[in-house]
Scaffold this motif. Structure first.
Motif, short mmCIF file in Angstrom:
data_model
loop_
_atom_site.label_atom_id
_atom_site.label_comp_id
_atom_site.label_asym_id
_atom_site.label_seq_id
_atom_site.Cartn_x
_atom_site.Cartn_y
_atom_site.Cartn_z
N ILE A 52 -16.19 -5.24 -5.34
CA ILE A 52 -15.22 -4.71 -4.36
C ILE A 52 -13.86 -4.52 -5.00
O ILE A 52 -13.20 -3.48 -4.80
CB ILE A 52 -15.14 -5.64 -3.13
N ASN A 53 -13.41 -5.50 -5.77
CA ASN A 53 -12.10 -5.40 -6.43
C ASN A 53 -12.05 -4.23 -7.40
O ASN A 53 -11.05 -3.49 -7.45
CB ASN A 53 -11.77 -6.70 -7.15
N ILE A 54 -13.10 -4.05 -8.19
CA ILE A 54 -13.11 -2.95 -9.17
C ILE A 54 -13.11 -1.60 -8.45
O ILE A 54 -12.35 -0.68 -8.82
CB ILE A 54 -14.34 -3.06 -10.10
N ILE A 55 -13.94 -1.46 -7.43
CA ILE A 55 -14.00 -0.20 -6.69
C ILE A 55 -12.66 0.07 -6.01
O ILE A 55 -12.17 1.22 -5.97
CB ILE A 55 -15.14 -0.22 -5.66
N THR A 56 -12.04 -0.97 -5.45
CA THR A 56 -10.75 -0.82 -4.78
C THR A 56 -9.69 -0.34 -5.75
O THR A 56 -8.96 0.63 -5.47
CB THR A 56 -10.31 -2.15 -4.15
N GLU A 57 -9.60 -1.00 -6.89
CA GLU A 57 -8.57 -0.62 -7.87
C GLU A 57 -8.84 0.77 -8.42
O GLU A 57 -7.91 1.57 -8.62
CB GLU A 57 -8.50 -1.65 -8.99
N ASN A 58 -10.09 1.09 -8.66
CA ASN A 58 -10.42 2.42 -9.18
C ASN A 58 -10.08 3.51 -8.16
O ASN A 58 -9.55 4.56 -8.52
CB ASN A 58 -11.91 2.47 -9.52
N THR A 59 -10.36 3.24 -6.89
CA THR A 59 -10.04 4.20 -5.84
C THR A 59 -8.54 4.41 -5.72
O THR A 59 -8.05 5.55 -5.60
CB THR A 59 -10.61 3.72 -4.49
N LEU A 60 -7.77 3.33 -5.78
CA LEU A 60 -6.32 3.43 -5.69
C LEU A 60 -5.74 4.18 -6.89
O LEU A 60 -4.79 4.96 -6.75
CB LEU A 60 -5.70 2.03 -5.60
N ARG A 61 -6.30 3.96 -8.06
CA ARG A 61 -5.79 4.64 -9.26
C ARG A 61 -6.03 6.15 -9.20
O ARG A 61 -5.29 6.92 -9.83
CB ARG A 61 -6.46 4.07 -10.52
N HIS A 62 -7.01 6.56 -8.45
CA HIS A 62 -7.30 7.98 -8.34
C HIS A 62 -6.71 8.60 -7.07
O HIS A 62 -7.00 9.76 -6.75
CB HIS A 62 -8.82 8.22 -8.37
N SER A 63 -5.87 7.85 -6.38
CA SER A 63 -5.24 8.37 -5.17
C SER A 63 -3.90 9.00 -5.50
O SER A 63 -3.30 8.75 -6.55
CB SER A 63 -5.03 7.24 -4.16
N SER A 64 -3.41 9.81 -4.59
CA SER A 64 -2.12 10.48 -4.79
C SER A 64 -0.95 9.51 -4.72
O SER A 64 0.15 9.84 -5.17
CB SER A 64 -1.94 11.59 -3.74
N SER A 65 -1.17 8.32 -4.16
CA SER A 65 -0.09 7.35 -4.01
C SER A 65 -0.02 6.35 -5.16
O SER A 65 0.79 5.41 -5.13
CB SER A 65 -0.25 6.58 -2.69
N TYR A 66 -0.85 6.52 -6.19
CA TYR A 66 -0.87 5.55 -7.29
C TYR A 66 0.47 5.53 -8.02
O TYR A 66 1.00 6.56 -8.42
CB TYR A 66 -1.98 5.91 -8.28
N ASP A 67 1.04 4.31 -8.17
CA ASP A 67 2.37 4.16 -8.77
C ASP A 67 2.36 3.28 -10.01
O ASP A 67 3.42 2.86 -10.49
CB ASP A 67 3.36 3.59 -7.75
N GLY A 68 1.20 2.97 -10.55
CA GLY A 68 1.12 2.15 -11.75
C GLY A 68 0.84 0.69 -11.48
O GLY A 68 0.45 -0.05 -12.39
N SER A 69 1.03 0.24 -10.23
CA SER A 69 0.75 -1.15 -9.89
C SER A 69 -0.71 -1.28 -9.46
O SER A 69 -1.40 -0.28 -9.26
CB SER A 69 1.66 -1.61 -8.76
N MET A 70 -1.17 -2.51 -9.30
CA MET A 70 -2.54 -2.71 -8.84
C MET A 70 -2.72 -2.10 -7.46
O MET A 70 -3.76 -1.53 -7.14
CB MET A 70 -2.88 -4.19 -8.83
N GLY A 71 -1.70 -2.26 -6.59
CA GLY A 71 -1.67 -1.54 -5.33
C GLY A 71 -2.28 -2.23 -4.13
O GLY A 71 -2.23 -1.69 -3.02
N PHE A 72 -2.88 -3.41 -4.32
CA PHE A 72 -3.45 -4.14 -3.18
C PHE A 72 -3.44 -5.63 -3.49
O PHE A 72 -3.23 -6.04 -4.64
CB PHE A 72 -4.87 -3.66 -2.88
N ASN A 73 -3.65 -6.43 -2.47
CA ASN A 73 -3.70 -7.88 -2.65
C ASN A 73 -5.16 -8.29 -2.73
O ASN A 73 -5.90 -8.19 -1.74
CB ASN A 73 -3.00 -8.58 -1.47
N ASP A 74 -5.58 -8.76 -3.89
CA ASP A 74 -6.99 -9.08 -4.11
C ASP A 74 -7.31 -10.56 -3.87
O ASP A 74 -8.47 -10.96 -3.94
CB ASP A 74 -7.42 -8.69 -5.52
#
Length: 279
Positions: free
Chosen positions: A126-148
């Protein structure tokens, strides 16, 4: 896995009746290892024998629900649940993505000992899929982007930054954080559980509590939070816990959780759902 739209507006009394029939007549077909449904005659006889009032139209609706619940669990949920070996294999397939892209999310270890001490496969997937999805989103800013791995409670604020709601339990993940989250999730993976013990059952009841709290916040303020329940482990949930799977489907359809994602469904539904929230 989302709620059946046909039962979206059913009352609390309807869901109480569903629980009564299920508990009294039993959740499974003995000797066949399948979730059961009930005939109109069985439901009518149960209520008549115990002097409980119920109208025929409600029995017909309940019969439809029981049929759909049994079909979903027997023919879809059962086949999505993974064993520990299958979850490990799926995790190993994703691990190169994690390392090659220098992901920052945690790959936690379970609390077992000896040979059973392993990566929490489902949580890590779940963590890998979440981070991968966020990295490919238009809102990706270089941070992990979620609280795991939240170490605090969820708090909800209004537009003036007043606290207007809080949850009683800590979750396993939140986006973008546990402060005014847009989506939160809890994970119940029990690959190495030896029996369907109280800890597993408590997880189902806790989900209901969370649902009531989110429902209260949403009813009082325009602050919807998507509440997701992940679960996996074939033996624990299917071989030992079919009655609790029925209760989870009831929780989903009564509106106390927004989505239930089971085992292999994580690879298709989770990135789709998460993308719909973040974009």
């Amino acid at each position: 896995m989302q709620a059946f739209p046909e039962f979206k507006h059913m009352s609390a009394s309807f869901w109480a009746m569903i629980k009564y029939v299920s508990e009294t007549l039993g959740y499974v077909i003995r000797g066949k290892g399948l979730v059961r449904t009930y005939s109109i005659d069985e439901i009518n006889s149960l209520f008549s024998k115990n002097g409980i009032a119920i109208d025929h139209d409600t029995i017909k609706i309940a019969k439809q629900y029981f049929d759909m619940r049994a079909d979903l669990l027997n023919n879809t949920v059962r086949h999505n649940l993974m064993t520990a070996a299958e979850a490990r294999e799926a995790f190993d397939r994703l691990l190169p993505i994690y390392h090659e892209n220098n992901f920052k999310s945690k790959l936690p270890i379970n609390k077992q000992s000896g040979n059973l001490k392993q990566v929490n496969f489902f949580t890590s997937i779940i963590n890998i899929i979440t981070e991968n999805t966020l990295r490919h989103s238009s809102s990706y800013d270089g941070s992990m982007g979620f609280n795991d791995d939240p170490h605090g409670l969820v708090y909800v604020f209004d537009d003036s930054n007043h606290i207007i709601g809080a949850c009683s339990r800590r979750f396993d993940g939140a986006y973008p954080s546990i402060l005014n989250p847009r989506i939160v999730w809890e994970i119940k993976e029990y690959y190495y559980a030896k029996s369907f013990g109280s800890r597993v059952a408590d997880g189902v009841y806790e989900t209901q509590l969370d649902g009531y709290e989110f429902k209260d916040i949403s009813s009082r303020f325009d602050k919807p939070i998507t509440h997701v329940f992940f679960l996996d482990a074939y033996k624990t949930w299917w071989e030992d816990g079919k009655s609790y799977l029925c209760r989870i489907i009831d929780i989903l359809n009564s509106g106390l959780v927004d989505e239930v994602i089971v085992g292999r469904e994580v690879f298709t539904r989770w990135p789709e759902l998460l993308s719909s929230v973040i974009e």
